[in-house]
Design a protein around this motif. Structure first.
Motif, PDB file in Angstrom:
ATOM      1  N   MET A  25       0.825  -1.213   0.000  1.00 41.04           N
ATOM      2  CA  MET A  25       0.000   0.000   0.000  1.00 41.04           C
ATOM      3  C   MET A  25       0.857   1.260   0.000  1.00 41.04           C
ATOM      4  SD  MET A  25      -3.343  -0.859   2.327  1.00 41.04           S
ATOM      5  CE  MET A  25      -2.497  -1.573   3.716  1.00 41.04           C
ATOM      6  N   ILE A  26       1.983   1.230   0.715  1.00 44.85           N
ATOM      7  CA  ILE A  26       2.890   2.378   0.711  1.00 44.85           C
ATOM      8  C   ILE A  26       3.453   2.591  -0.689  1.00 44.85           C
ATOM      9  CG2 ILE A  26       5.135   3.202   1.531  1.00 44.85           C
ATOM     10  CD1 ILE A  26       4.439   1.870   4.239  1.00 44.85           C
ATOM     11  N   ALA A  27       3.885   1.512  -1.329  1.00 51.42           N
ATOM     12  CA  ALA A  27       4.428   1.619  -2.687  1.00 51.42           C
ATOM     13  C   ALA A  27       3.372   2.137  -3.656  1.00 51.42           C
ATOM     14  CB  ALA A  27       4.956   0.264  -3.144  1.00 51.42           C
ATOM     15  N   LEU A  28       2.154   1.629  -3.548  1.00 54.24           N
ATOM     16  CA  LEU A  28       1.071   2.082  -4.422  1.00 54.24           C
ATOM     17  C   LEU A  28       0.769   3.560  -4.189  1.00 54.24           C
ATOM     18  CD1 LEU A  28      -1.102   1.362  -6.508  1.00 54.24           C
ATOM     19  CD2 LEU A  28      -2.587   0.745  -4.607  1.00 54.24           C
ATOM     20  N   HIS A  29       0.779   3.983  -2.939  1.00 54.63           N
ATOM     21  CA  HIS A  29       0.518   5.384  -2.606  1.00 54.63           C
ATOM     22  C   HIS A  29       1.593   6.293  -3.198  1.00 54.63           C
ATOM     23  CE1 HIS A  29      -1.336   8.558  -0.194  1.00 54.63           C
ATOM     24  NE2 HIS A  29      -0.110   8.971   0.069  1.00 54.63           N
ATOM     25  N   LEU A  30       2.849   5.907  -3.040  1.00 52.94           N
ATOM     26  CA  LEU A  30       3.940   6.711  -3.589  1.00 52.94           C
ATOM     27  C   LEU A  30       3.880   6.757  -5.117  1.00 52.94           C
ATOM     28  CD1 LEU A  30       6.865   5.616  -1.261  1.00 52.94           C
ATOM     29  CD2 LEU A  30       5.574   7.769  -1.206  1.00 52.94           C
ATOM     30  N   LEU A  31       3.537   5.637  -5.736  1.00 49.23           N
ATOM     31  CA  LEU A  31       3.390   5.613  -7.186  1.00 49.23           C
ATOM     32  C   LEU A  31       2.255   6.523  -7.637  1.00 49.23           C
ATOM     33  CD1 LEU A  31       4.186   4.386  -9.937  1.00 49.23           C
ATOM     34  CD2 LEU A  31       2.506   2.585  -9.480  1.00 49.23           C
ATOM     35  N   ALA A  32       1.136   6.489  -6.918  1.00 48.01           N
ATOM     36  CA  ALA A  32       0.000   7.353  -7.267  1.00 48.01           C
ATOM     37  C   ALA A  32       0.362   8.825  -7.130  1.00 48.01           C
ATOM     38  CB  ALA A  32      -1.200   7.019  -6.379  1.00 48.01           C
ATOM     39  N   ILE A  33       1.125   9.174  -6.094  1.00 48.57           N
ATOM     40  CA  ILE A  33       1.561  10.564  -5.934  1.00 48.57           C
ATOM     41  C   ILE A  33       2.442  10.978  -7.101  1.00 48.57           C
ATOM     42  CG2 ILE A  33       3.019  12.096  -4.544  1.00 48.57           C
ATOM     43  CD1 ILE A  33       2.052  10.526  -2.086  1.00 48.57           C
ATOM     44  N   ALA A  34       3.378  10.110  -7.477  1.00 45.03           N
ATOM     45  CA  ALA A  34       4.288  10.436  -8.581  1.00 45.03           C
ATOM     46  C   ALA A  34       3.534  10.592  -9.895  1.00 45.03           C
ATOM     47  CB  ALA A  34       5.360   9.361  -8.703  1.00 45.03           C
ATOM     48  N   VAL A  35       2.649   9.655 -10.189  1.00 43.19           N
ATOM     49  CA  VAL A  35       1.898   9.715 -11.448  1.00 43.19           C
ATOM     50  C   VAL A  35       0.996  10.943 -11.481  1.00 43.19           C
ATOM     51  CG1 VAL A  35       0.092   8.563 -12.790  1.00 43.19           C
ATOM     52  CG2 VAL A  35       2.007   7.242 -11.895  1.00 43.19           C
ATOM     53  N   THR A  36       0.299  11.207 -10.385  1.00 43.44           N
ATOM     54  CA  THR A  36      -0.586  12.369 -10.336  1.00 43.44           C
ATOM     55  C   THR A  36       0.195  13.671 -10.440  1.00 43.44           C
ATOM     56  OG1 THR A  36      -2.124  11.121  -8.960  1.00 43.44           O
ATOM     57  CG2 THR A  36      -2.410  13.495  -8.999  1.00 43.44           C
ATOM     58  N   SER A  37       1.355  13.730  -9.809  1.00 48.68           N
ATOM     59  CA  SER A  37       2.180  14.936  -9.882  1.00 48.68           C
ATOM     60  C   SER A  37       2.675  15.171 -11.300  1.00 48.68           C
ATOM     61  CB  SER A  37       3.387  14.832  -8.942  1.00 48.68           C
ATOM     62  OG  SER A  37       2.970  14.875  -7.604  1.00 48.68           O
ATOM     63  N   ILE A  38       3.091  14.089 -11.964  1.00 48.61           N
ATOM     64  CA  ILE A  38       3.615  14.231 -13.326  1.00 48.61           C
ATOM     65  C   ILE A  38       2.497  14.557 -14.311  1.00 48.61           C
ATOM     66  CG2 ILE A  38       4.680  12.967 -15.229  1.00 48.61           C
ATOM     67  CD1 ILE A  38       6.303  11.458 -13.022  1.00 48.61           C
ATOM     68  N   LEU A  39       1.419  13.800 -14.264  1.00 47.20           N
ATOM     69  CA  LEU A  39       0.324  14.027 -15.222  1.00 47.20           C
ATOM     70  C   LEU A  39      -0.406  15.337 -14.952  1.00 47.20           C
ATOM     71  CD1 LEU A  39      -1.191  10.441 -15.577  1.00 47.20           C
ATOM     72  CD2 LEU A  39       0.404  11.610 -17.107  1.00 47.20           C
ATOM     73  N   GLY A  40      -0.533  15.698 -13.685  1.00 46.59           N
ATOM     74  CA  GLY A  40      -1.232  16.927 -13.334  1.00 46.59           C
ATOM     75  C   GLY A  40      -0.333  18.151 -13.333  1.00 46.59           C
ATOM     76  N   ARG A  41       0.965  17.938 -13.533  1.00 45.71           N
ATOM     77  CA  ARG A  41       1.952  19.029 -13.564  1.00 45.71           C
ATOM     78  C   ARG A  41       1.848  19.930 -12.329  1.00 45.71           C
ATOM     79  NH1 ARG A  41       4.028  19.252 -19.001  1.00 45.71           N
ATOM     80  NH2 ARG A  41       2.690  18.055 -20.360  1.00 45.71           N
ATOM     81  N   GLU A  42       1.810  19.274 -11.168  1.00 46.44           N
ATOM     82  CA  GLU A  42       1.776  20.019  -9.920  1.00 46.44           C
ATOM     83  C   GLU A  42       2.584  19.273  -8.872  1.00 46.44           C
ATOM     84  OE1 GLU A  42      -1.986  19.971  -7.735  1.00 46.44           O
ATOM     85  OE2 GLU A  42      -2.703  18.558  -9.227  1.00 46.44           O
ATOM     86  N   ASN A  43       3.053  19.975  -7.884  1.00 43.97           N
ATOM     87  CA  ASN A  43       3.866  19.383  -6.830  1.00 43.97           C
ATOM     88  C   ASN A  43       2.958  18.986  -5.664  1.00 43.97           C
ATOM     89  OD1 ASN A  43       5.713  18.660  -4.925  1.00 43.97           O
ATOM     90  ND2 ASN A  43       6.990  20.477  -5.160  1.00 43.97           N
ATOM     91  N   LEU A  44       2.493  17.744  -5.686  1.00 43.87           N
ATOM     92  CA  LEU A  44       1.578  17.277  -4.650  1.00 43.87           C
ATOM     93  C   LEU A  44       2.257  17.155  -3.297  1.00 43.87           C
ATOM     94  CD1 LEU A  44      -0.573  14.553  -6.409  1.00 43.87           C
ATOM     95  CD2 LEU A  44      -1.220  16.857  -5.767  1.00 43.87           C
ATOM     96  N   VAL A  45       3.533  16.820  -3.286  1.00 48.27           N
ATOM     97  CA  VAL A  45       4.242  16.669  -2.018  1.00 48.27           C
ATOM     98  C   VAL A  45       4.265  18.003  -1.274  1.00 48.27           C
ATOM     99  CG1 VAL A  45       6.435  16.081  -0.929  1.00 48.27           C
ATOM    100  CG2 VAL A  45       5.612  14.732  -2.862  1.00 48.27           C
ATOM    101  N   ALA A  46       4.564  19.083  -1.996  1.00 48.70           N
ATOM    102  CA  ALA A  46       4.565  20.410  -1.362  1.00 48.70           C
ATOM    103  C   ALA A  46       3.168  20.753  -0.853  1.00 48.70           C
ATOM    104  CB  ALA A  46       5.056  21.466  -2.337  1.00 48.70           C
ATOM    105  N   SER A  47       2.148  20.425  -1.633  1.00 52.80           N
ATOM    106  CA  SER A  47       0.775  20.693  -1.204  1.00 52.80           C
ATOM    107  C   SER A  47       0.429  19.931   0.064  1.00 52.80           C
ATOM    108  CB  SER A  47      -0.209  20.301  -2.302  1.00 52.80           C
ATOM    109  OG  SER A  47      -0.014  21.082  -3.458  1.00 52.80           O
ATOM    110  N   MET A  48       0.939  18.710   0.188  1.00 47.65           N
ATOM    111  CA  MET A  48       0.677  17.914   1.393  1.00 47.65           C
ATOM    112  C   MET A  48       1.393  18.502   2.607  1.00 47.65           C
ATOM    113  SD  MET A  48       0.969  14.023   0.119  1.00 47.65           S
ATOM    114  CE  MET A  48       0.330  13.539  -1.461  1.00 47.65           C
ATOM    115  N   ILE A  49       2.561  19.075   2.380  1.00 43.81           N
ATOM    116  CA  ILE A  49       3.340  19.606   3.500  1.00 43.81           C
ATOM    117  C   ILE A  49       2.743  20.906   4.029  1.00 43.81           C
ATOM    118  CG2 ILE A  49       5.578  20.603   4.133  1.00 43.81           C
ATOM    119  CD1 ILE A  49       6.831  18.472   2.263  1.00 43.81           C
TER     120      ILE A  49
END
Length: 93
Positions: A25-49
């Motif tokens: 589940m951790i791996a899937l979550h990290l993959l989803a963050i990476a894919v969403t960040s790349i496809l959505g052209r936004e920095n989701l990690v910064a938004s989470m912080i």
């Protein structure tokens, strides 16, 4: 001993399965963050912080607010977890 060997073996099996599921589940979550960040052209990690996310773009394009999508995802995840726990209980019984 506090518990029988059979009980200890069952608990060890559950512990091992839970660890594997958690890591998956951790791996899937990290993959989803990476894919969403790349496809959505936004920095989701910064938004989470910092808790702020840009909505829309400078052109004034409308922003989709499909709040039912995360709720549906959570419902599916909860259902999958419930089914998994039921099957695990039957497997170990």
């Amino acid at each position: 001993p506090l518990v029988s060997d059979a009980w200890a073996d069952r608990m060890a099996a559950i512990h091992s399965i839970n660890l594997d599921l958690l890591l998956a589940m951790i791996a899937l979550h990290l993959l989803a963050i990476a894919v969403t960040s790349i496809l959505g052209r936004e920095n989701l990690v910064a938004s989470m912080i910092h808790g702020h996310k840009k909505l829309g773009d400078a052109s004034g394009a409308p922003v989709r607010k499909d709040s039912w999508i995360p709720a549906a995802g959570a419902a599916v995840a909860a259902a999958a977890a419930t089914v998994g726990l039921i099957l695990l209980g039957r497997f170990l019984a």
